[in-house]
Design an enzyme around this catalytic site. Sequence first.
Site, PDB file in Angstrom:
ATOM      1  N   ASP A 148       0.861  -1.176   0.000  1.00 37.74           N
ATOM      2  CA  ASP A 148       0.000   0.000   0.000  1.00 37.74           C
ATOM      3  C   ASP A 148       0.907   1.238   0.000  1.00 37.74           C
ATOM      4  O   ASP A 148       1.348   1.679  -1.058  1.00 37.74           O
ATOM      5  CB  ASP A 148      -0.899  -0.089   1.236  1.00 37.74           C
ATOM      6  N   ARG A 205      -9.379 -13.255   6.671  1.00 39.96           N
ATOM      7  CA  ARG A 205      -8.227 -13.672   5.863  1.00 39.96           C
ATOM      8  C   ARG A 205      -8.536 -14.962   5.109  1.00 39.96           C
ATOM      9  O   ARG A 205      -7.868 -15.309   4.149  1.00 39.96           O
ATOM     10  CB  ARG A 205      -7.006 -13.946   6.756  1.00 39.96           C
ATOM     11  N   PHE A 224     -10.359  -0.546   0.383  1.00 41.84           N
ATOM     12  CA  PHE A 224     -10.013  -1.461   1.459  1.00 41.84           C
ATOM     13  C   PHE A 224     -10.465  -2.866   1.066  1.00 41.84           C
ATOM     14  O   PHE A 224     -11.627  -3.104   0.740  1.00 41.84           O
ATOM     15  CB  PHE A 224     -10.643  -1.030   2.793  1.00 41.84           C
TER      16      PHE A 224
HETATM   17  P1  IMP Z   1       2.056  -0.498   3.699  1.00 41.97           P
HETATM   18  O1  IMP Z   1       3.209  -0.429   4.657  1.00 41.97           O
HETATM   19  O2  IMP Z   1       1.239   0.757   3.732  1.00 41.97           O
HETATM   20  O3  IMP Z   1       2.454  -0.879   2.297  1.00 41.97           O
HETATM   21  O4  IMP Z   1       1.049  -1.542   4.276  1.00 41.97           O
HETATM   22  C1  IMP Z   1       1.118  -2.845   4.058  1.00 41.97           C
HETATM   23  C2  IMP Z   1       0.241  -3.586   5.022  1.00 41.97           C
HETATM   24  O5  IMP Z   1      -0.985  -2.900   5.291  1.00 41.97           O
HETATM   25  C3  IMP Z   1      -0.144  -4.891   4.415  1.00 41.97           C
HETATM   26  O6  IMP Z   1       0.787  -5.886   4.702  1.00 41.97           O
HETATM   27  C4  IMP Z   1      -1.496  -5.151   5.061  1.00 41.97           C
HETATM   28  O7  IMP Z   1      -1.308  -5.795   6.293  1.00 41.97           O
HETATM   29  C5  IMP Z   1      -2.071  -3.788   5.317  1.00 41.97           C
HETATM   30  N1  IMP Z   1      -3.052  -3.395   4.271  1.00 41.97           N
HETATM   31  C6  IMP Z   1      -2.906  -2.471   3.303  1.00 41.97           C
HETATM   32  N2  IMP Z   1      -4.007  -2.369   2.533  1.00 41.97           N
HETATM   33  C7  IMP Z   1      -4.878  -3.271   3.030  1.00 41.97           C
HETATM   34  C8  IMP Z   1      -6.207  -3.664   2.655  1.00 41.97           C
HETATM   35  O8  IMP Z   1      -6.823  -3.167   1.675  1.00 41.97           O
HETATM   36  N3  IMP Z   1      -6.798  -4.622   3.410  1.00 41.97           N
HETATM   37  C9  IMP Z   1      -6.175  -5.203   4.463  1.00 41.97           C
HETATM   38  N4  IMP Z   1      -4.930  -4.882   4.841  1.00 41.97           N
HETATM   39  C10 IMP Z   1      -4.290  -3.915   4.141  1.00 41.97           C
END
Ligand code: IMP
Length: 192
Positions: free
Chosen positions: A112, A174, A161
Site C-alpha cells: 500500500d 483472511r 479497502f
Molecule cells: P504499507 O506499509 O502501507 O504498504 O502496508 C502494508 C500492510 O498494510 C499490508 O501488509 C497489510 O497488512 C495492510 N493493508 C494495506 N491495505 C490493506 C487492505 O486493503 N486490506 C487489508 N490490509 C491492508
Amino acid sequence: MRNPKLHPLVEEVLVDHKQIKRRIKVLAAEIGNFYRKQKVKENTVVIVALLKGAVPFLAEFINHFDYEMEMNYLVVSSYFGGSKANSTPKITLDMTENLKGRHVLVMDDVVDSGQSLELVKKHLLNKGAKDVRFATLVDKPTRRKSTIKIDWSGFVIEDKFLIGFGLDYEERLRNLPYIATTNMEKLKDWKW
Ligand code: IMP
Ligand code: MG
C-alpha cells in the site's frame, strides 16, 4: 442476485478464487525463470513471507514454484486493527537465520504505502542479504509513500479497502477464498 455463499460483509468480489490461482501459477513460473537466469548461491532462494497476510499466497505459490527454496517468516505490524494504516511499521517477530550472501524473495499480501516493505528491505540487507526482491499478491499504487520497487505483483487494484485471501479486517476474513471490497456501512457496527 448475489452469490449466497459470499460473506455478508462483501461488497464486491474483485478477483475470484480461480483467477487468483491462475495468476499465482503464472507468477511462480515467472519468478522461477528469473532466478534460474541469475547467479544464485547454491541455486537456492530464501523466501521471507510476511505474517500473517502472506500465508494463503505463499501456500498456493509453493505448489508451483519450481526452484530450490527455503522458507522463512517475519511479522511486520503496521495496522493495529481497523482499516487505517499506522504510519510507523515495526518488525514484531524476527528470524534468526543468517542471510549472508543470500538471495531473498519477500512475499506479502499487499503493498500500500510501501513503508512496511521498505523497512523489511533495510532489515534484510542489514542481515547480509545479497539482494531483496518483492512479490505481492496485490499492489495498491495510488497511496505509495515510498520509492520501493515491487518486482512482481498479482493484481493492481486502486485504493480500496480489501478483504480475503490473506487480507484482513481486524484480523478476520483472511480465510475468504477471493479478494473483495467491503461493505463499510455494515462493517461499522458489525457484531462478530
Ligand atoms: P504499507 O506499509 O502501507 O504498504 O502496508 C502494508 C500492510 O498494510 C499490508 O501488509 C497489510 O497488512 C495492510 N493493508 C494495506 N491495505 C490493506 C487492505 O486493503 N486490506 C487489508 N490490509 C491492508
Ligand atoms: Mg500484512
